[in-house]
Motif scaffolding. Structure first.
Motif, PDB file in Angstrom:
ATOM      1  N   UNK A 231       5.477  -9.380  -5.172  1.00 50.05           N
ATOM      2  CA  UNK A 231       6.747  -9.932  -4.717  1.00 50.05           C
ATOM      3  C   UNK A 231       6.560 -11.330  -4.136  1.00 50.05           C
ATOM      4  N   UNK A 232       5.488 -11.523  -3.368  1.00 51.82           N
ATOM      5  CA  UNK A 232       5.238 -12.815  -2.746  1.00 51.82           C
ATOM      6  C   UNK A 232       4.797 -13.864  -3.757  1.00 51.82           C
TER       7      UNK A 232
ATOM      8  N   UNK B  77      -1.225 -13.377   1.323  1.00 44.78           N
ATOM      9  CA  UNK B  77      -0.750 -12.034   1.660  1.00 44.78           C
ATOM     10  C   UNK B  77      -0.403 -11.981   3.142  1.00 44.78           C
ATOM     11  N   UNK B  78       0.424 -11.010   3.497  1.00 47.22           N
ATOM     12  CA  UNK B  78       0.955 -10.920   4.855  1.00 47.22           C
ATOM     13  C   UNK B  78       0.168  -9.951   5.728  1.00 47.22           C
ATOM     14  N   UNK B  79      -0.998  -9.492   5.281  1.00 43.84           N
ATOM     15  CA  UNK B  79      -1.824  -8.624   6.110  1.00 43.84           C
ATOM     16  C   UNK B  79      -2.730  -9.473   6.983  1.00 43.84           C
TER      17      UNK B  79
ATOM     18  N   UNK C 240       5.950 -10.123   7.948  1.00 41.73           N
ATOM     19  CA  UNK C 240       6.683 -10.937   6.985  1.00 41.73           C
ATOM     20  C   UNK C 240       7.965 -11.466   7.623  1.00 41.73           C
ATOM     21  N   UNK C 241       8.383 -12.651   7.200  1.00 40.65           N
ATOM     22  CA  UNK C 241       9.678 -13.159   7.643  1.00 40.65           C
ATOM     23  C   UNK C 241      10.815 -12.384   6.990  1.00 40.65           C
TER      24      UNK C 241
ATOM     25  N   UNK D 247       5.637  -3.248   4.458  1.00 32.32           N
ATOM     26  CA  UNK D 247       6.505  -4.300   5.005  1.00 32.32           C
ATOM     27  C   UNK D 247       6.126  -4.693   6.424  1.00 32.32           C
ATOM     28  N   UNK D 248       5.757  -3.704   7.270  1.00 30.89           N
ATOM     29  CA  UNK D 248       5.602  -3.995   8.699  1.00 30.89           C
ATOM     30  C   UNK D 248       4.596  -3.068   9.356  1.00 30.89           C
ATOM     31  N   UNK D 249       3.445  -2.870   8.721  1.00 30.41           N
ATOM     32  CA  UNK D 249       2.400  -2.036   9.322  1.00 30.41           C
ATOM     33  C   UNK D 249       2.094  -2.539  10.734  1.00 30.41           C
TER      34      UNK D 249
END
Length: 425
Positions: A169-170, A176-178, A286-287, A301-303
């Protein structure tokens, strides 16, 4: 509104919970899982606060209670095994939970419980995953690893902390958002150990010098769970390929050698263990949790990391709110319930936006400050520092103060109420 065709990638707790609600709305739900069967594995977890409320709204409390782990509290011990502090579970039904909640369960039991309540209404496909996808004007075209392709109104990534759906998706040009915590790891496994006469169901925590911690807890009369927690600069563990169990176990054994208490017996059991799993702690931030018709839920999404005690609760509440906003904006498959949106396209856009607006304030409180301080930075690294910590925790437990629940865990969410969705409850 017409029936929505939804694909959920990941048959874990978040994916199954979302499938439960969307299928209840009458939508056409498909859940894919890359493993060949339901992954009903994993150690003990809990529900807190709003997560308990969501589980009750699913009508699963009786089934949950029938599978509950019978843990009564957690004790802290020193290297001789002497108890220095004890924090009982909060069984009153009021206030914040302690470290041990009134709603403890094995991950596999909770995953199967939700799956069993959903599988007759949603389609599950095991042994396949998403190869790629492309967003169209009115659908998402998905190519699968088994060579098949299909189109969906919504694609949901519920595939965990290391989500491939999130990375796709990104896009390849976006990091990556991790965000991993610096050198913080937890190893999980079980040990065959019959219960002794008079032994209680109490978790036991031990701190060793060098920012190392061990916890053992019992969920049944035949085995115990073991947790090896550390903040380490070990290059061997850092370089170990994720899933290389042999290398991860050997690196953990090196780190914990000589830690005292029951360490040697635990490390001996680690050699023969077959269900070891090593997690590098971190959070996903993530924003935005969606792009077009692709949306993320749960750890993808929000771990918030295990340091918050809110991973399972966040997944359950997030899935409920995403389904609730889809119900409110797109309606049920029988045409009831839509408040806004002239068609499915407008309704989906509104629903995904509302999901973020409703749930981001919750997750902001859960994640706030965690990246800067995962808890291990505050832990003493010397024997003297550990002795002081044990003394202070003993005083706290004597005064019956819920320091763990109030200071360390993130259950207390201020100024946020769980929404009511008449369309799905």
């Amino acid at each position: 509104m017409a029936q929505l065709k939804v694909l959920i990638s990941g048959a874990g707790i978040a994916g199954n919970a979302l499938a439960f609600w969307l299928a209840k709305l009458g939508h056409d739900v498909t859940v894919i899982e890359r493993f060949p069967s339901l992954r009903a594995t994993g150690l003990q977890l809990d529900l807190r606060g709003h997560g308990i409320d969501v589980m009750k709204r699913m009508g699963l409390e009786q089934a949950f209670r029938s599978k509950s782990a019978p843990e009564n509290g957690v004790q802290m011990v020193d290297s001789s095994g002497r108890r220095r502090a004890y924090f009982p579970a909060n069984k009153s039904g009021k206030g914040l939970q302690a470290f041990t909640t009134d709603y403890e369960i094995m991950r596999g039991d909770l995953c199967r419980l939700i799956y069993d309540a959903t599988r007759d209404r949603a389609k599950y496909i095991f042994g396949t995953a998403i190869e790629s996808f492309e967003e169209k004007d009115s659908s998402v075209e998905v190519w699968f690893t088994d060579g098949k392709t299909d189109r969906f109104d919504i694609l949901v990534g519920a595939d965990g902390q290391g989500s491939r759906t999130r990375r796709m998706m990104l896009g390849p040009d976006t990091p990556d958002a991790f965000f991993p915590f610096n050198g913080v790891y937890i190893g999980y496994f079980t040990i065959p150990r019959p219960i002794k006469e008079g032994e209680e169901y109490i978790a036991t925590s031990y701190m060793a010098p060098g920012k190392r911690g061990i916890m053992i807890r019992r969920q049944n009369p035949n085995e115990i769970q073991a947790y090896l927690m550390c903040k380490t600069e070990s290059e061997r563990l850092k370089a170990a390929r994720r899933g290389d169990v042999k290398e991860e176990k050997e690196a953990m054994a090196e780190i914990f050698q000589g830690a005292g208490w029951q360490t040697e017996d635990i490390l001996q059991s680690l050699k023969a263990d077959n269900d070891f799993y090593c997690e590098r702690l971190g959070l996903v931030k993530l924003e935005s949790w969606s792009h077009g018709r692709v949306v993320l839920v749960g750890d993808a999404a929000y771990c918030p990391s295990a340091a918050t005690g809110m991973g399972t609760t966040s997944s359950m509440v997030g899935a409920y709110i995403l389904a609730g906003e889809i119900a409110r904006c797109c309606g049920r498959a029988d045409g009831k319930g839509a408040e806004r949106g002239a068609d499915n396209k407008d309704g989906i856009t509104a629903a995904l936006k509302a999901y973020e607006q409703k749930f981001q304030p919750f997750m902001k409180q859960v994640q706030e400050g965690i990246l800067e301080d995962a808890g291990f930075n505050m832990l003493p690294s010397t024997s003297f520092g550990i002795a002081i910590l044990n003394f202070l925790m003993g005083v706290v437990s004597l005064l019956r103060l819920n320091v763990i629940g109030e200071r360390l865990l993130r259950e207390k969410i201020i100024g946020w109420d769980l929404p009511e969705y008449e369309e799905i409850v």
